[in-house]
Design an enzyme around this catalytic site. Structure first.
Site, short mmCIF file in Angstrom:
data_model
loop_
_atom_site.label_atom_id
_atom_site.label_comp_id
_atom_site.label_asym_id
_atom_site.label_seq_id
_atom_site.Cartn_x
_atom_site.Cartn_y
_atom_site.Cartn_z
N ARG A 240 0.89 -1.17 0.00
CA ARG A 240 0.00 0.00 0.00
C ARG A 240 0.92 1.21 0.00
O ARG A 240 1.46 1.57 1.02
CB ARG A 240 -0.88 -0.01 1.26
N HIS A 244 -3.96 4.93 4.07
CA HIS A 244 -5.14 4.10 3.83
C HIS A 244 -6.15 4.77 2.90
O HIS A 244 -6.65 4.15 1.96
CB HIS A 244 -5.81 3.78 5.17
N TYR A 253 1.89 6.22 12.26
CA TYR A 253 2.08 4.80 12.56
C TYR A 253 3.02 4.08 11.58
O TYR A 253 3.38 2.93 11.82
CB TYR A 253 0.73 4.06 12.60
C1 LIG Z 1 -16.86 -4.43 9.58
C2 LIG Z 1 -16.00 -3.22 9.41
N1 LIG Z 1 -15.14 -2.88 10.38
C3 LIG Z 1 -14.34 -1.80 10.21
C4 LIG Z 1 -14.41 -1.05 9.07
C5 LIG Z 1 -13.50 0.15 8.88
N2 LIG Z 1 -12.47 -0.21 7.92
C6 LIG Z 1 -12.56 0.14 6.62
S1 LIG Z 1 -11.27 -0.39 5.73
C7 LIG Z 1 -10.54 -1.10 7.08
C8 LIG Z 1 -9.22 -1.79 6.97
C9 LIG Z 1 -9.25 -2.98 6.13
O1 LIG Z 1 -7.91 -3.41 5.94
P1 LIG Z 1 -7.58 -4.56 4.92
O2 LIG Z 1 -8.66 -5.57 4.94
O3 LIG Z 1 -6.20 -5.05 5.19
O4 LIG Z 1 -7.67 -3.84 3.50
P2 LIG Z 1 -6.76 -2.66 2.94
O5 LIG Z 1 -7.51 -1.39 3.25
O6 LIG Z 1 -5.44 -2.71 3.61
O7 LIG Z 1 -6.64 -2.87 1.49
C10 LIG Z 1 -11.32 -0.91 8.21
C11 LIG Z 1 -10.97 -1.37 9.56
C12 LIG Z 1 -15.34 -1.45 8.08
N3 LIG Z 1 -15.45 -0.79 6.91
N4 LIG Z 1 -16.09 -2.54 8.26
#
Ligand SMILES: Cc1ncc(C[n+]2csc(CCOP(=O)(O)OP(=O)(O)O)c2C)c(N)n1
Ligand SMILES: [Mg+2]
Length: 327
Positions: A240, A244, A253
């Site tokens: 990434r 985010h 972080y």
């Molecule tokens: C059920 C739920 N919990 C928390 C969130 C907030 N949230 C959005 S993206 C994310 C991180 C997801 O990380 P990852 O699965 O590793 O995908 P990346 O963004 O790194 O591609 C979170 C915690 C959400 N959208 N849905």
């Protein structure tokens, strides 16, 4: 596996276009012209490699928010993306009802998804189940981040597909961060693909910065699925290369040295060098593709800026369909 020259060039064209769209979206956000952007920079090789290994337009795709390059590879136009960024009339994802990057593109079987992560996994499994019941030979590709594989829905969806040998490819785009939370705090195994062992399907981990490796792995998984041999869990190890989202500041972080070191592994630059080295790409062709991508992006943004917002009279359609003539 030898990838044909025209496929390699198509991969490069799409990666380049997706990158320029993505960068432009960041600028629009910083100019205050859009409210939100979530970036796929660093994930493009995995996404484009996967898309090009499918029968695009026939197979089904249930993506997640970071999949801009996947959508471009499937046929989302720059104009459609730009309309989506601005929530303007005619955007294909939700008609301006959703946040940007909540993809849907009906004409190529891309199914809309919700914001809660991992809810797309049971949807993909359900589509796989329908394909099997109908006896079709389509496959389903669904994507997710590694952090989201902690969710119950993910296990439920993968488990069911493994039991019923459904034609689904569960691709995890592992960038080792879930917003600010590193992988070690999300799972006790070194690779997301290791989770396959407990669910009874093959688990494969590939370098997701290497487009040929992903193309090959997805081709193999699609072949298994079409032969009725069931689903595959495929982990693509990516980077990434941005925070985010446009709402995040990763300086709190993420070590700066880590961010700097990623630049040397940029999948787009690496692929460009490979193609130049193999004489598939020339400096002239590269410059032409670059100019073409920039032109497409600018035209799309100009169009979207001038486009109207959706008409308020359509706000409830098709969420609440009251008029049967619309149904
Ligand atoms: C059920 C739920 N919990 C928390 C969130 C907030 N949230 C959005 S993206 C994310 C991180 C997801 O990380 P990852 O699965 O590793 O995908 P990346 O963004 O790194 O591609 C979170 C915690 C959400 N959208 N849905
Ligand atoms: Mg992640």
């Amino acid at each position: 596996m030898t990838v044909a020259k025209d496929v390699l060039l198509e991969m490069y064209r799409v990666m380049l276009l997706a990158r320029r769209l993505d960068e432009r979206a960041w600028v629009l956000h910083r100019q205050g012209k859009i409210a939100f952007h979530i970036s796929g920079i660093g994930h493009e090789a995995a996404q484009v490699g996967a898309a090009l290994a499918l029968r695009r337009g026939q197979d089904w795709v249930v993506p997640y928010y970071r999949d801009l390059a996947l959508l471009v590879a499937l046929g989302m136009t720059p104009r459609e993306f730009a309309l989506g960024l601005m929530g303007k009339q005619g955007e294909p994802n939700s008609g301006g009802r959703q946040m940007p990057s909540h993809w849907s593109l009906r004409r190529v079987n891309v199914v809309s998804h919700s914001s809660p992560v991992a809810t797309q996994t049971p949807h993909a499994t359900g589509i796989g189940f329908a394909i099997k019941m109908r006896g079709d030979d389509a496959v389903v590709l669904t994507t997710i981040g590694e952090g989201s594989t902690s969710q119950g829905e993910w296990y439920e969806g993968v488990n069911w597909a493994a039991i019923h040998k459904l034609p689904v490819i569960f691709m995890v785009e592992n960038n080792i961060y879930a917003i600010s939370v590193r992988q070690e705090k999300q799972m006790a195994v070194p690779h997301a693909a290791d989770k396959a062992a407990g669910l009874g399907l093959p688990g494969v981990s590939v370098d997701g910065l290497d487009i040929a490796a992903v193309y090959e792995a997805v081709s193999e998984a699609a072949g298994r699925a079409r032969r009725g041999e069931g689903p595959t869990l495929l982990e693509a190890r990516v980077e990434r290369m941005t925070p985010h989202s446009s709402d995040d500041d990763d300086r709190s972080y993420r070590p700066r040295a880590e961010v700097e070191s990623m630049k040397a592994r940029d999948p787009l630059s690496a692929f460009r060098q490979t193609l130049l080295g193999r004489k598939v790409l020339t400096e002239k062709l590269d410059a032409d593709l670059e100019a073409q991508a920039r032109e497409q992006v600018e035209q799309a943004i100009t169009f979207a800026e001038a486009a109207p917002y959706p008409d308020v009279s359509e706000a409830a359609y098709p969420v609440f369909v009251e008029d049967i003539r619309h149904a």
